[in-house]
Design a protein around this motif. Structure first.
Motif, PDB file in Angstrom:
ATOM      1  N   ASN A 201       0.976  -1.240  -0.418  1.00 48.87           N
ATOM      2  CA  ASN A 201      -0.025   0.069   0.371  1.00 48.87           C
ATOM      3  C   ASN A 201       0.837   1.116   0.029  1.00 48.87           C
ATOM      4  N   GLY A 202       2.068   0.965  -0.064  1.00 52.81           N
ATOM      5  CA  GLY A 202       2.990   2.146  -0.861  1.00 52.81           C
ATOM      6  C   GLY A 202       3.459   3.391   0.769  1.00 52.81           C
ATOM      7  N   GLY A 203       2.661   2.192   2.653  1.00 53.30           N
ATOM      8  CA  GLY A 203       2.946   3.234   3.234  1.00 53.30           C
ATOM      9  C   GLY A 203       1.601   3.378   4.436  1.00 53.30           C
ATOM     10  N   TYR A 204       0.664   3.714   2.789  1.00 58.42           N
ATOM     11  CA  TYR A 204      -0.342   4.225   3.448  1.00 58.42           C
ATOM     12  C   TYR A 204      -1.923   3.766   3.084  1.00 58.42           C
ATOM     13  N   SER A 205      -2.337   2.706   3.268  1.00 55.99           N
ATOM     14  CA  SER A 205      -3.601   1.657   3.303  1.00 55.99           C
ATOM     15  C   SER A 205      -4.685   3.525   2.677  1.00 55.99           C
ATOM     16  N   ARG A 206      -5.581   3.194   1.832  1.00 52.01           N
ATOM     17  CA  ARG A 206      -6.423   3.817   1.546  1.00 52.01           C
ATOM     18  C   ARG A 206      -7.672   3.621   1.600  1.00 52.01           C
ATOM     19  N   GLN A 207      -8.388   4.976   2.052  1.00 51.97           N
ATOM     20  CA  GLN A 207      -9.776   4.855   2.834  1.00 51.97           C
ATOM     21  C   GLN A 207     -10.899   3.672   1.462  1.00 51.97           C
ATOM     22  N   GLY A 208     -11.459   3.036   1.928  1.00 53.51           N
ATOM     23  CA  GLY A 208     -12.035   1.608   0.932  1.00 53.51           C
ATOM     24  C   GLY A 208     -14.031   2.335   1.547  1.00 53.51           C
ATOM     25  N   SER A 209     -14.892   1.619   0.817  1.00 52.63           N
ATOM     26  CA  SER A 209     -15.852   1.579   0.966  1.00 52.63           C
ATOM     27  C   SER A 209     -17.028   1.174   1.591  1.00 52.63           C
ATOM     28  N   LYS A 210     -16.213   0.949   2.828  1.00 53.85           N
ATOM     29  CA  LYS A 210     -16.512  -0.568   4.215  1.00 53.85           C
ATOM     30  C   LYS A 210     -16.498   0.705   5.384  1.00 53.85           C
ATOM     31  N   PRO A 211     -17.060   1.051   6.543  1.00 54.58           N
ATOM     32  CA  PRO A 211     -16.006   1.872   7.089  1.00 54.58           C
ATOM     33  C   PRO A 211     -15.306   0.815   8.313  1.00 54.58           C
ATOM     34  N   TYR A 212     -14.730  -0.783   7.548  1.00 55.10           N
ATOM     35  CA  TYR A 212     -13.970  -1.006   8.524  1.00 55.10           C
ATOM     36  C   TYR A 212     -12.662  -0.942   7.537  1.00 55.10           C
ATOM     37  N   LEU A 213     -12.878  -0.336   6.650  1.00 56.18           N
ATOM     38  CA  LEU A 213     -11.375  -0.414   5.584  1.00 56.18           C
ATOM     39  C   LEU A 213     -10.796   1.408   5.781  1.00 56.18           C
ATOM     40  N   VAL A 214      -9.944   1.615   6.316  1.00 62.04           N
ATOM     41  CA  VAL A 214     -10.202   2.907   7.128  1.00 62.04           C
ATOM     42  C   VAL A 214      -8.654   3.021   6.509  1.00 62.04           C
ATOM     43  N   ALA A 215      -8.177   4.505   6.076  1.00 62.76           N
ATOM     44  CA  ALA A 215      -6.685   5.000   5.724  1.00 62.76           C
ATOM     45  C   ALA A 215      -5.916   4.919   6.668  1.00 62.76           C
ATOM     46  N   ARG A 216      -4.737   4.353   6.843  1.00 60.10           N
ATOM     47  CA  ARG A 216      -4.375   3.761   8.042  1.00 60.10           C
ATOM     48  C   ARG A 216      -2.560   3.974   7.969  1.00 60.10           C
ATOM     49  N   PRO A 217      -1.529   5.083   8.644  1.00 55.77           N
ATOM     50  CA  PRO A 217      -0.564   4.221   8.147  1.00 55.77           C
ATOM     51  C   PRO A 217       0.078   2.371   8.149  1.00 55.77           C
ATOM     52  N   ASP A 218       1.249   1.885   7.478  1.00 56.19           N
ATOM     53  CA  ASP A 218       1.177   0.960   7.870  1.00 56.19           C
ATOM     54  C   ASP A 218       2.751   0.582   7.714  1.00 56.19           C
ATOM     55  N   PRO A 219       3.591   0.555   8.946  1.00 61.81           N
ATOM     56  CA  PRO A 219       5.316   0.746   8.998  1.00 61.81           C
ATOM     57  C   PRO A 219       6.029   0.024   8.274  1.00 61.81           C
ATOM     58  N   TYR A 220       5.219  -1.439   7.432  1.00 67.23           N
ATOM     59  CA  TYR A 220       5.595  -2.341   7.318  1.00 67.23           C
ATOM     60  C   TYR A 220       6.237  -2.074   6.467  1.00 67.23           C
ATOM     61  N   THR A 221       5.417  -1.425   5.518  1.00 61.84           N
ATOM     62  CA  THR A 221       5.328  -0.979   3.974  1.00 61.84           C
ATOM     63  C   THR A 221       6.669  -0.649   3.543  1.00 61.84           C
ATOM     64  N   GLY A 222       7.820  -1.802   2.846  1.00 55.67           N
ATOM     65  CA  GLY A 222       9.123  -0.924   2.426  1.00 55.67           C
ATOM     66  C   GLY A 222      10.166  -1.738   3.088  1.00 55.67           C
ATOM     67  N   THR A 223       9.929  -1.859   4.334  1.00 55.24           N
ATOM     68  CA  THR A 223      10.748  -3.297   4.929  1.00 55.24           C
ATOM     69  C   THR A 223      11.554  -4.524   4.409  1.00 55.24           C
ATOM     70  N   ALA A 224      10.693  -4.876   3.164  1.00 55.41           N
ATOM     71  CA  ALA A 224      11.274  -6.524   2.336  1.00 55.41           C
ATOM     72  C   ALA A 224      11.953  -6.261   1.526  1.00 55.41           C
ATOM     73  N   THR A 225      12.627  -6.798   1.598  1.00 54.95           N
ATOM     74  CA  THR A 225      14.196  -6.939   0.244  1.00 54.95           C
ATOM     75  C   THR A 225      13.344  -7.100  -0.548  1.00 54.95           C
ATOM     76  N   GLY A 226      13.963  -6.243  -1.618  1.00 51.91           N
ATOM     77  CA  GLY A 226      13.753  -6.040  -3.305  1.00 51.91           C
ATOM     78  C   GLY A 226      12.180  -5.678  -3.435  1.00 51.91           C
TER      79      GLY A 226
END
Length: 507
Positions: A179-204
């Motif tokens: 998600n590039g570091g931040y999830s995107r608001q979706g069409s449901k109340p539980y699909l909220v935009a929030r930071p993702d600290p794990y994105t970008g930490t994987a090798t390759g």
């Protein structure tokens, strides 16, 4: 079996061997036809295809809205369907708990999605969930690619029947590889935009940060009524994450008006996502001082959306490049990269611009064309035109040159392969009519032999047919240069009074 559909029935041809003779023909009326066997069905794109996809369950052919066509639908039990999905969405080598989480997400997603108005519940691409079936099979029955995995099948079995719930219903469990570091608001109340600290930490990881080339033609395709692109403006972002977040609104400004883009597909322009920013990436000029196939001068300059014009802006006898953005011209007096030596505004963003030495002072300046009227400026500056002249028709193609060697550039209009040459900046009848080349040729004008008179050259692909006299007949020079996709420009790049070719390749 080969299946064809008419308006109201299916015709099935059966063969005993691959691409062999038809041994039986069966006709079935109705909108749907189901084909099944004891161990699934192999589907190929045509009866001569070397391979097909082996699907569990049955294959149902359901009439689509276009006459004579049908959707090919795999009717398959949910748990068998997941065996073809989970290894496509997550590598089977991942830890088993990750694969089990993927199995629950995939199971929940397909149950919650339910596509209304279709012959199917879900599709088999990244627009829904990637589903590969059981295997790829060669025409002789050999499995050439086993698409299921024992590890993902184990994860599916150990989570059998498990789904994610919300508010008493199966949750719409959208997922993505990153998600590039931040999830995107979706069409449901539980699909909220929030930071993702794990994105970008994987090798390759090649998706959190990426580069791509956005062609001007791709953006220009969004222009209304087939217009020419002037500017791409990023209007709004969602504010989440780096760069100000994903783009939520952009505007293409074109010669035919503007268009606002808001859909994620439009804003991605065919790239990985709509979370990007433009970076400076100039195009490359390849200028040739001689009639040969190799450039003498090479430099990077300008941006992809710039319009390019060539002229001797300072009267030193050497033609150089000017760039136009909207109605602003940035003039460079040497064929090198760097900032503009002169910047000024002239005309309107949608004007057709011509370059010439209209008063014979040795310096090229601008004219803008509006219909059949030419607004001529005798200095490299803003302000009113010095002369307004009508010539030809609004739909004519126009060329500029010194056709009689008197030092003043004038106009020629082209209609097919006929050129109506005017030796003064004035309206009225042409002084000369010349036929050269073919009506579909791209025509260039220049003083190819240094005699002081401009003549024509025609371009066919990357081949240039040069004529040194204002007359019909065979070319005096036939020269290949560059690529057919290059933009070509004419200029005296070294001050020897001979015009030659230059090409521009946009970034």
């Amino acid at each position: 079996m080969t299946v064809k559909r008419s308006d109201s029935e299916y015709v099935v041809e059966r063969r005993r061997t691959f691409d062999g003779p038809v041994v039986e023909t069966v006709t079935r009326a109705g909108n749907q036809l189901t084909i099944t066997s004891g161990d699934g069905v192999v589907v190929a794109k045509g009866r001569r295809a070397a391979e097909g996809t082996w699907y569990r369950g049955a294959i149902r052919l359901a009439a689509s809205t276009t006459a004579g066509t049908f959707d090919v639908v795999n009717d398959v039990r949910l748990e068998d369907y997941l065996r073809g999905v989970v290894p496509r969405e997550s590598p089977a080598s991942w830890p088993i708990e990750a694969l089990k989480a993927q199995a629950v997400a995939a199971r929940s997603y397909v149950l919650a999605e339910g596509r209304r108005g279709h012959n199917f519940d879900t599709c088999d691409t990244t627009a829904c969930q990637v589903y590969g079936g059981r295997a790829t099979v060669a025409w002789d029955g050999r499995v050439t690619w086993a698409k299921e995995s024992s590890r993902t099948s184990r994860a599916i079995g150990e989570t059998a029947g498990e789904v994610r719930m919300y508010g008493g219903a199966v949750a719409f469990t959208q997922f993505s590889s990153t998600n590039g570091g931040y999830s995107r608001q979706g069409s449901k109340p539980y699909l909220v935009a929030r930071p993702d600290p794990y994105t970008g930490t994987a090798t390759g990881d090649t998706r959190t940060r990426w580069t791509d080339t956005l062609a001007v033609s791709t953006v220009q395709a969004k222009c209304p009524s087939g217009g020419r692109l002037l500017n791409l403006v990023i209007v709004r972002r969602d504010g989440n994450g780096e760069l100000g977040g994903r783009i939520t609104e952009a505007r293409v400004e074109c010669t035919t008006g503007s268009r606002t883009l808001t859909s994620t597909g439009d804003l991605a322009f065919g790239m990985f996502s709509h979370w990007w920013r433009p970076v400076d990436q100039p195009g490359t000029f390849y200028l040739n001082d001689t009639w040969s196939g190799t450039a003498n001068i090479e430099f990077r300059h300008g941006m992809p959306a710039d319009e390019v014009y060539v002229g001797d802006w300072d009267g030193d006898g050497i033609d150089t490049v000017a760039l136009r953005r909207g109605h602003i011209f940035s003039v460079r007096n040497s064929n090198t990269p760097g900032p503009a030596d002169t910047t000024f505004g002239y005309g309107r963003p949608g004007d057709t611009v011509l370059v010439g030495d209209w008063d014979g002072d040795g310096t090229d300046t601008l004219a803008v064309r509006r219909g059949s009227f030419y607004h001529i400026k005798n200095s490299v500056s803003a302000g009113e035109a010095d002369l307004i002249v009508p010539y030809g028709r609004a739909g004519d193609e126009v060329l500029v040159g010194d056709w009689d060697g008197d030092g003043d550039d004038t106009l020629t209009v082209r209609r097919g392969n006929a050129y109506y040459v005017k030796n003064t900046i004035a309206g009225g009848e042409a002084d000369q009519v010349v036929h050269y080349g073919r009506s579909g040729d791209v025509t260039l004008a220049g003083d190819w032999d240094g005699d002081g008179n401009d003549t024509f050259a025609v371009r066919r692909g990357h081949i240039y047919h040069v004529k040194n006299t204002m007359s019909g007949g065979e070319a005096d020079i036939v020269q290949p240069y560059g690529r057919p996709s290059d933009e070509v420009y004419v200029g005296d790049w070294n001050g020897d009074r001979r015009d030659t070719l230059g090409v521009y390749r946009r970034a």
